[in-house]
Motif scaffolding. Sequence first.
Motif, PDB file in Angstrom:
ATOM      1  N   LYS A  75       0.821  -1.205   0.000  1.00  0.00           N
ATOM      2  CA  LYS A  75       0.000   0.000   0.000  1.00  0.00           C
ATOM      3  C   LYS A  75       0.857   1.259   0.000  1.00  0.00           C
ATOM      4  O   LYS A  75       1.799   1.375   0.781  1.00  0.00           O
ATOM      5  CB  LYS A  75      -0.924   0.003   1.219  1.00  0.00           C
ATOM      6  CG  LYS A  75      -1.895  -1.169   1.254  1.00  0.00           C
ATOM      7  CD  LYS A  75      -2.818  -1.080   2.461  1.00  0.00           C
ATOM      8  CE  LYS A  75      -3.846  -2.211   2.457  1.00  0.00           C
ATOM      9  NZ  LYS A  75      -4.765  -2.122   3.615  1.00  0.00           N
ATOM     10  N   ARG A  77       1.435   5.200   0.725  1.00  0.00           N
ATOM     11  CA  ARG A  77       0.990   6.134   1.749  1.00  0.00           C
ATOM     12  C   ARG A  77       1.495   7.549   1.435  1.00  0.00           C
ATOM     13  O   ARG A  77       2.343   7.753   0.592  1.00  0.00           O
ATOM     14  CB  ARG A  77       1.510   5.687   3.122  1.00  0.00           C
ATOM     15  CG  ARG A  77       0.832   4.404   3.612  1.00  0.00           C
ATOM     16  CD  ARG A  77      -0.614   4.696   3.950  1.00  0.00           C
ATOM     17  NE  ARG A  77      -1.382   3.512   4.324  1.00  0.00           N
ATOM     18  CZ  ARG A  77      -2.381   3.024   3.616  1.00  0.00           C
ATOM     19  NH1 ARG A  77      -2.708   3.588   2.454  1.00  0.00           N
ATOM     20  NH2 ARG A  77      -3.064   1.977   4.027  1.00  0.00           N
ATOM     21  N   GLN A  84      -5.441   9.459  -2.113  1.00  0.00           N
ATOM     22  CA  GLN A  84      -5.248   8.451  -1.061  1.00  0.00           C
ATOM     23  C   GLN A  84      -6.555   7.751  -0.735  1.00  0.00           C
ATOM     24  O   GLN A  84      -6.608   6.519  -0.579  1.00  0.00           O
ATOM     25  CB  GLN A  84      -4.678   9.102   0.196  1.00  0.00           C
ATOM     26  CG  GLN A  84      -4.276   8.098   1.281  1.00  0.00           C
ATOM     27  CD  GLN A  84      -3.082   7.266   0.879  1.00  0.00           C
ATOM     28  OE1 GLN A  84      -1.978   7.774   0.769  1.00  0.00           O
ATOM     29  NE2 GLN A  84      -3.288   5.975   0.651  1.00  0.00           N
ATOM     30  N   THR A  85      -7.630   8.527  -0.664  1.00  0.00           N
ATOM     31  CA  THR A  85      -8.943   7.934  -0.396  1.00  0.00           C
ATOM     32  C   THR A  85      -9.351   6.979  -1.499  1.00  0.00           C
ATOM     33  O   THR A  85      -9.821   5.863  -1.246  1.00  0.00           O
ATOM     34  CB  THR A  85      -9.997   9.043  -0.240  1.00  0.00           C
ATOM     35  OG1 THR A  85      -9.658   9.880   0.868  1.00  0.00           O
ATOM     36  CG2 THR A  85     -11.386   8.445  -0.011  1.00  0.00           C
ATOM     37  N   ASP A  88      -7.170   3.739  -1.402  1.00  0.00           N
ATOM     38  CA  ASP A  88      -7.517   2.919  -0.240  1.00  0.00           C
ATOM     39  C   ASP A  88      -8.825   2.169  -0.486  1.00  0.00           C
ATOM     40  O   ASP A  88      -8.962   0.987  -0.132  1.00  0.00           O
ATOM     41  CB  ASP A  88      -7.634   3.787   1.008  1.00  0.00           C
ATOM     42  CG  ASP A  88      -6.285   4.232   1.546  1.00  0.00           C
ATOM     43  OD1 ASP A  88      -5.256   3.653   1.121  1.00  0.00           O
ATOM     44  OD2 ASP A  88      -6.256   5.161   2.381  1.00  0.00           O
ATOM     45  N   GLU A  89      -9.792   2.846  -1.099  1.00  0.00           N
ATOM     46  CA  GLU A  89     -11.057   2.191  -1.428  1.00  0.00           C
ATOM     47  C   GLU A  89     -10.842   1.089  -2.465  1.00  0.00           C
ATOM     48  O   GLU A  89     -11.489   0.032  -2.416  1.00  0.00           O
ATOM     49  CB  GLU A  89     -12.062   3.218  -1.936  1.00  0.00           C
ATOM     50  CG  GLU A  89     -12.543   4.174  -0.851  1.00  0.00           C
ATOM     51  CD  GLU A  89     -13.452   5.263  -1.395  1.00  0.00           C
ATOM     52  OE1 GLU A  89     -13.592   5.362  -2.645  1.00  0.00           O
ATOM     53  OE2 GLU A  89     -14.015   6.025  -0.585  1.00  0.00           O
ATOM     54  N   TYR A  91      -8.075  -0.732  -2.870  1.00  0.00           N
ATOM     55  CA  TYR A  91      -7.462  -1.873  -2.190  1.00  0.00           C
ATOM     56  C   TYR A  91      -8.538  -2.752  -1.547  1.00  0.00           C
ATOM     57  O   TYR A  91      -8.520  -3.981  -1.661  1.00  0.00           O
ATOM     58  CB  TYR A  91      -6.501  -1.396  -1.098  1.00  0.00           C
ATOM     59  CG  TYR A  91      -5.229  -0.749  -1.569  1.00  0.00           C
ATOM     60  CD1 TYR A  91      -4.531  -1.232  -2.673  1.00  0.00           C
ATOM     61  CD2 TYR A  91      -4.696   0.351  -0.898  1.00  0.00           C
ATOM     62  CE1 TYR A  91      -3.345  -0.637  -3.098  1.00  0.00           C
ATOM     63  CE2 TYR A  91      -3.520   0.949  -1.304  1.00  0.00           C
ATOM     64  CZ  TYR A  91      -2.846   0.453  -2.404  1.00  0.00           C
ATOM     65  OH  TYR A  91      -1.685   1.049  -2.813  1.00  0.00           O
TER      66      TYR A  91
END
Length: 269
Positions: A75, A77, A84-85, A88-89, A91
Motif C-alpha cells: 500500500k 501512503r 489516497q482515499t 484505499d477504497e 485496495y
Amino acid sequence: MEVKHYYLLGAGLGIAFLAFMTISSYMPREQKKVEKSPEAVVNVEVKEIKPEKEIVFEYETAKEDNEKYSVKIVKVRNLPQSPQTFIDEAYVRIRDEFLKEIADKPNRENGLKYVLDIYQPKKYETDKYISMVFEVIENQGGSYPEQSFLSLVYDRETGRIVTLAEVVGNDNRNNEIYDYLSTYFQSTLTNDLLDQAMKKGKDDELTKSSLKDSVKSGLNPEVGNFLVWYIEGDRINFVFPPLQVAPQEFGKQEAGIYLNALISALSQK
C-alpha cells in the motif's frame, strides 16, 4: 478468460480513477516530429517536463495467509487526501471481490493456494503530473494467473483528480477522444504485434488475421478500453492487459502518443 478492469469512482469523475494535474512551469522547448497516425502527421512543440524535486512516498505491506488463500498488498501512503482515499477504497474493493470469488471454491490441492498480489506501484513524475500504475495479479486456479492494472494520476500542485478529457482540453467531447485513440492505436499496435509474432516465428496468415481482429475488438472507441494510462515525460501511455488486444502469450501491451500531438489532433476535429 475475462479481461478485468477495476474502476475508481468519485464525485465529479463519472469514469475510471485516472487523473492529471496542472502547474505553470516549463523547461526549454525543442521541436520534435511525432509518430504518424492513420490520419496525418502532426508536428508539435514538445516540452521537456521534468520535476524539480522528486516526491518520495512511503509504503506498507498488508498480508493475509491461511490454508486456502494468500493476499499481499503493498500500500502506498502519504498521497494527497483525494487520491489516497480513492486508492484505499480500491485496495478494499479488489480484496473483497477476490475473497467473494473464491468463497465457494474448495481448497486447492498439493499445497497450492488462491493468491492475490497488488504490487508497489510504478511512479512517473513530471513538473505537472504524478502518475502511478498498479499491477494486480490473481491466481484463482486457472491456466494462467490473471494480470490487470490500475492507474492513478493527480495534480501535483492541488492533488485534484481529473479526467483524460480535462487533460486534453476536450471536456465535452469524449467520443472524439476515444474515436481518435481507437483509430490511432489500432494502427500502431497491429504493426507492433505483427512484429512480435514474426519474432516468435508466427508469421502465417492465420496468425496475422487473428491479431488484427483481436486489436480491432479490444480497441473499440469506448472508455473501458482506455482505462489505464499515465504520463511519462512528454508522452501519454496506455496499458492494455493480457487478452484485451492479443492472446495470452503476448502478455500486456503498452502504446503511447505525444500528449501535445493528441491535443493538437483533437483541436483540429
